[in-house]
Design a protein around this motif. Structure first.
Motif, mmCIF file in Angstrom:
data_model
loop_
_atom_site.group_PDB
_atom_site.id
_atom_site.type_symbol
_atom_site.label_atom_id
_atom_site.label_comp_id
_atom_site.label_asym_id
_atom_site.label_seq_id
_atom_site.Cartn_x
_atom_site.Cartn_y
_atom_site.Cartn_z
ATOM 1 N N ARG A 490 -4.565 -46.565 98.347
ATOM 2 C CA ARG A 490 -6.014 -46.559 98.150
ATOM 3 C C ARG A 490 -6.396 -45.704 96.943
ATOM 4 N N SER A 491 -7.568 -45.968 96.416
ATOM 5 C CA SER A 491 -8.021 -45.312 95.190
ATOM 6 C C SER A 491 -8.550 -43.906 95.419
ATOM 7 N N GLY A 492 -8.767 -43.517 96.684
ATOM 8 C CA GLY A 492 -9.310 -42.196 96.982
ATOM 9 C C GLY A 492 -8.314 -41.311 97.701
ATOM 10 N N TYR A 493 -8.814 -40.186 98.186
ATOM 11 C CA TYR A 493 -7.991 -39.215 98.906
ATOM 12 C C TYR A 493 -8.154 -39.412 100.412
ATOM 13 N N ALA A 494 -7.126 -38.986 101.159
ATOM 14 C CA ALA A 494 -7.182 -38.965 102.630
ATOM 15 C C ALA A 494 -7.564 -40.324 103.211
ATOM 16 N N GLY A 495 -6.996 -41.389 102.665
ATOM 17 C CA GLY A 495 -7.224 -42.732 103.198
ATOM 18 C C GLY A 495 -8.542 -43.362 102.813
ATOM 19 N N THR A 496 -9.278 -42.737 101.893
ATOM 20 C CA THR A 496 -10.567 -43.296 101.478
ATOM 21 C C THR A 496 -10.384 -44.142 100.225
ATOM 22 N N GLY A 497 -11.450 -44.825 99.849
ATOM 23 C CA GLY A 497 -11.439 -45.571 98.607
ATOM 24 C C GLY A 497 -11.020 -47.017 98.782
ATOM 25 N N GLN A 498 -10.862 -47.672 97.669
ATOM 26 C CA GLN A 498 -10.593 -49.102 97.622
ATOM 27 C C GLN A 498 -9.108 -49.383 97.814
ATOM 28 N N GLN A 499 -8.811 -50.490 98.490
ATOM 29 C CA GLN A 499 -7.432 -50.988 98.565
ATOM 30 C C GLN A 499 -7.383 -52.320 97.836
ATOM 31 N N GLN A 500 -6.559 -52.386 96.810
ATOM 32 C CA GLN A 500 -6.495 -53.590 95.993
ATOM 33 C C GLN A 500 -5.055 -53.876 95.601
ATOM 34 N N PRO A 501 -4.528 -55.058 95.929
ATOM 35 C CA PRO A 501 -3.165 -55.381 95.495
ATOM 36 C C PRO A 501 -3.125 -55.634 93.991
ATOM 37 N N TRP A 502 -2.043 -55.181 93.355
ATOM 38 C CA TRP A 502 -1.838 -55.440 91.934
ATOM 39 C C TRP A 502 -0.723 -56.462 91.696
ATOM 40 N N LEU A 503 0.295 -56.460 92.544
ATOM 41 C CA LEU A 503 1.444 -57.349 92.362
ATOM 42 C C LEU A 503 1.167 -58.655 93.110
ATOM 43 N N ILE A 504 0.694 -59.646 92.382
ATOM 44 C CA ILE A 504 0.207 -60.887 92.989
ATOM 45 C C ILE A 504 1.247 -61.996 92.830
ATOM 46 N N ALA A 505 1.753 -62.513 93.966
ATOM 47 C CA ALA A 505 2.703 -63.619 93.921
ATOM 48 C C ALA A 505 1.996 -64.895 93.482
ATOM 49 N N PRO A 506 2.632 -65.729 92.656
ATOM 50 C CA PRO A 506 1.971 -66.931 92.125
ATOM 51 C C PRO A 506 1.773 -68.004 93.187
ATOM 52 N N SER A 507 0.772 -68.848 92.949
ATOM 53 C CA SER A 507 0.458 -69.939 93.886
ATOM 54 C C SER A 507 1.556 -70.983 93.932
ATOM 55 N N SER A 508 2.440 -70.984 92.948
ATOM 56 C CA SER A 508 3.562 -71.931 92.956
ATOM 57 C C SER A 508 4.576 -71.624 94.052
ATOM 58 N N MET A 509 4.439 -70.465 94.684
ATOM 59 C CA MET A 509 5.287 -70.102 95.829
ATOM 60 C C MET A 509 4.376 -69.844 97.030
ATOM 61 N N PRO A 510 3.786 -70.878 97.606
ATOM 62 C CA PRO A 510 2.726 -70.684 98.607
ATOM 63 C C PRO A 510 3.193 -69.949 99.861
ATOM 64 N N ASP A 511 4.387 -70.243 100.356
ATOM 65 C CA ASP A 511 4.857 -69.590 101.577
ATOM 66 C C ASP A 511 5.177 -68.123 101.320
ATOM 67 N N LEU A 512 5.812 -67.850 100.195
ATOM 68 C CA LEU A 512 6.086 -66.468 99.841
ATOM 69 C C LEU A 512 4.783 -65.704 99.607
ATOM 70 N N SER A 513 3.843 -66.351 98.921
ATOM 71 C CA SER A 513 2.560 -65.710 98.648
ATOM 72 C C SER A 513 1.826 -65.359 99.939
ATOM 73 N N THR A 514 1.865 -66.255 100.903
ATOM 74 C CA THR A 514 1.228 -66.003 102.205
ATOM 75 C C THR A 514 1.925 -64.842 102.922
ATOM 76 N N LEU A 515 3.250 -64.788 102.824
ATOM 77 C CA LEU A 515 4.021 -63.746 103.496
ATOM 78 C C LEU A 515 3.650 -62.354 102.980
ATOM 79 N N VAL A 516 3.439 -62.210 101.675
ATOM 80 C CA VAL A 516 3.207 -60.883 101.098
ATOM 81 C C VAL A 516 1.729 -60.543 100.960
ATOM 82 N N GLN A 517 0.845 -61.470 101.231
ATOM 83 C CA GLN A 517 -0.581 -61.238 101.002
ATOM 84 C C GLN A 517 -1.088 -60.033 101.800
#
Length: 627
Positions: A490-517
């Motif tokens: 998260r972007s803040g301290y003590a569990g606060t702030g935004q949670q945003q994934p940066w490592l995005i699996a491509p749509s060409s691997m739909p099952d893998l992408s769903t698994l890691v989402q």
């Protein structure tokens, strides 16, 4: 100069220093030798250079500096006030973060309080504290630390202070009254403080000074005491502990003190490298021949704009030296108010990789980090996250799956820093009882420690554990080809702030992408070596073995067993931390492992895992075709 020529003084100083080193070696008691094993070594691979262990596995060293407390007289110039504190700290580090390395700070002033004396009691305390880490499976990079050359250049009312050189050195130098002028940070003293610059200038040119013990050439004395220290450590440390010392950082954050009209890169070539070569010779004479020197470029290289350096004019370093850089975001520490995000630090961190490759040696970052309080510290969690991302992958998450090998190898890096006394110091700044430093690091208003000790005496993390306790490849059997990790911190301290994934699996691997989402996950691609030793990754606490899924050409399963081609084992020295073991047959080609935290959310079905494995192996074939 009392009528003696400079040549006579230099000769006398060298003779005195040599005698001092000889005395040190005789005084050190012998230790019964234990069976030796190979040290960590610098090794070439198909592309670039890396560190390897005794089994030939490619190493990634991760951990923290211990610690800025070495700069403080309240700690007797050691990282810890007692061996018990060192053991408590080492245990917490191993349990909370899975770190496998520390940079252990020592002080020239602590080692050599007088020109004719080595303080073996100081070294014995340092040895006991070092063993608190090596006994728990943590490697040690020993660091001779200095900042602004010496605390003894500063007056009791000064805004700033330093550390490093003993008082007898600065007394003999006869330096002017220090003044930084209009300085907003302590580091500006390197550029504007006449006393600091003159003392540093004298060190690089091995000025001979008159001391109560006679004439001494300053740099020569430094090298002789360092040789005596290394020889004593080799004698006193048990073999296993000595083997766990990966090398020596000869001089923290070197700055010029005066270029004599030359450029920074010329200064590195003509002044800094000859010192490193002298230090390398001292290591050999002390019995450290097999351990590399972790040499640093000019301090501000790759940190602030337009700073020269980076060792671009020197000959290749080779396996006996490691290119050892620091990385701090100079603009964001001063004028840049923007936050860090996905890919922010890929370019400057890759510059460190590239500089090391051009020097024919391994890259290393022995300091990085950002302040945890004060203006701008609200940006710190994701700044640290982005730095780790760059050291893992060398590319933004949005681009990694399309170009996974862009950044090169996972980079060994030691964060600044780990201080169990954070916010609880009692340091008399420059010996002034009217300026007692208690906050933060207790030194020049810094506050970088990622931990603190609470009122119950427990060591706690000050940053999101997901930033600090990370999946990383501790030892790769063979060569790494690509690695990336999505920590979901998260972007803040003590569990606060935004949670945003940066490592995005491509749509060409739909099952893998769903698994890691919306899940923590990592990907390692490697070419197996010849030793047959397993590839091992540290498993963060958030990836508990029972809730971790591995999709690999070796096996695909949810829940990690204690044996088999994909298994888990305890981290050495910890009852809570775990590691993942991937056992590929020797010389069996390229392998891939996707490691996913599936403890929450809908459990994956076997059909989903099979489909994800097919997509992953297809991706592997496309991105890493067999020659």
């Amino acid at each position: 100069m009392t009528g003696l020529s400079r040549r006579h003084l230099r000769t006398a100083a060298a003779t005195a220093a040599t005698a001092l080193a000889a005395t040190a070696l005789v005084a050190a008691p012998a230790l019964i030798a234990a069976p030796a094993r190979a040290d960590v070594v610098v090794s070439a691979k198909q592309q670039g250079w890396v560190l390897r262990d005794a089994q030939g596995r490619q190493l990634t060293l991760r951990g923290f500096n211990v610690s800025a407390s070495t700069k403080l007289n309240e700690n007797s110039l050691l990282p810890f006030r007692s061996t018990a504190d060192a053991a408590k700290s080492a245990q917490a580090m191993r349990d909370l973060t899975g770190s496998n390395a520390v940079r252990f700070l020592i002080s020239w002033e602590g080692v050599q309080p007088a020109p004719d004396r080595i303080d073996y009691a100081y070294l014995d305390k340092a040895i006991a504290q070092i063993r608190a880490f090596t006994d728990r499976g943590i490697n040690v990079l020993l660091d001779y630390h200095q900042d602004l050359y010496s605390a003894h250049l500063f007056n009791p009312g000064s805004w700033y202070t330093g550390d490093g050189a003993p008082k007898w050195v600065t007394d003999a130098g006869g330096y002017p009254t220090e003044s930084c002028g209009i300085c907003f940070t302590w580091g500006q003293n390197m550029q504007t403080n006449g006393a600091v610059r003159q003392a540093m200038y004298d060190f690089w040119r091995d000025r001979v000074v008159l001391t109560p013990a006679g004439p001494v050439a300053v740099q020569t004395a430094y090298l002789q005491q360092a040789q005596a220290t290394m020889a004593y450590l080799k004698q006193r440390l048990p073999q296993q502990a000595f083997d766990s010392i990966v090398g020596m950082d000869p001089f923290n954050e070197p700055f010029d003190g005066g270029l004599d009209g030359k450029s920074g890169v010329d200064w590195e070539k003509n002044t800094l490298m000859p010192f490193y070569q002298r230090f390398r010779a001292s290591m050999d004479q002390a019995g450290w021949t097999s351990k590399p020197a972790f040499v640093e470029p000019l301090v501000f290289w790759n940190t602030v704009l337009l700073e020269q350096g980076g060792m671009t004019k020197i000959a290749p370093l080779g396996a006996r030296m490691v290119f050892n850089s620091h990385y701090y975001d100079g603009p964001r520490l001063s004028i840049d108010t923007s936050p860090a995000t996905d890919g922010t630090y890929a370019e400057p961190i890759n510059e460190i990789r590239q500089r090391a490759a051009s020097l024919h040696t391994a890259p290393f970052i022995s300091e990085f980090g950002y302040k945890l309080s004060g203006s701008g510290s609200d940006r710190t969690p994701w700044m640290i996250r982005s730095m780790y991302q760059a050291m893992d992958a060398g590319a933004s998450g949005k681009n990694w799956w399309n170009a996974p090998s862009t950044g090169g190898d996972p980079l060994s890096a030691i964060q600044w820093h780990w201080d169990i006394y954070s916010g609880r110091h009692h340091e008399l700044m420059n010996g002034n009882p009217g300026k007692v430093q208690t906050d933060g690091d207790g030194w020049n208003d810094e506050d970088f420690s990622v931990i603190k000790t609470n009122d119950a005496g427990e060591i706690t993390l000050r940053l999101d554990q997901r930033v600090l306790d990370r999946l990383y490849p501790d030892a790769i059997s063979g060569d790494s080809l690509a690695f990336a990790y999505e920590d979901l911190a998260r972007s803040g301290y003590a569990g606060t702030g935004q949670q945003q994934p940066w490592l995005i699996a491509p749509s060409s691997m739909p099952d893998l992408s769903t698994l890691v989402q919306n899940r923590q996950y990592g990907v390692l691609v490697w070419r197996s070596g010849t030793s047959g030793a397993p590839t091992e990754l540290h498993l963060p606490q958030s990836l508990a073995p029972a809730g971790t899924t591995v999709v690999s050409d070796l096996a695909t399963l949810t829940g990690l067993p204690a044996s088999g081609p994909v298994s888990t084992a305890p981290e050495t020295g910890s009852t809570t931390a775990k590691r993942l073991r991937l056992a590929a047959p020797p010389s069996s080609g390229v392998h891939v492992a996707l490691i996913v935290n599936t403890a929450t959310g809908t459990p994956p079905t076997q059909a989903q895992l099979t489909a994800a494995r097919t997509q992953l192996t297809t991706w592997l074939t496309q991105k890493f075709p067999t020659p």
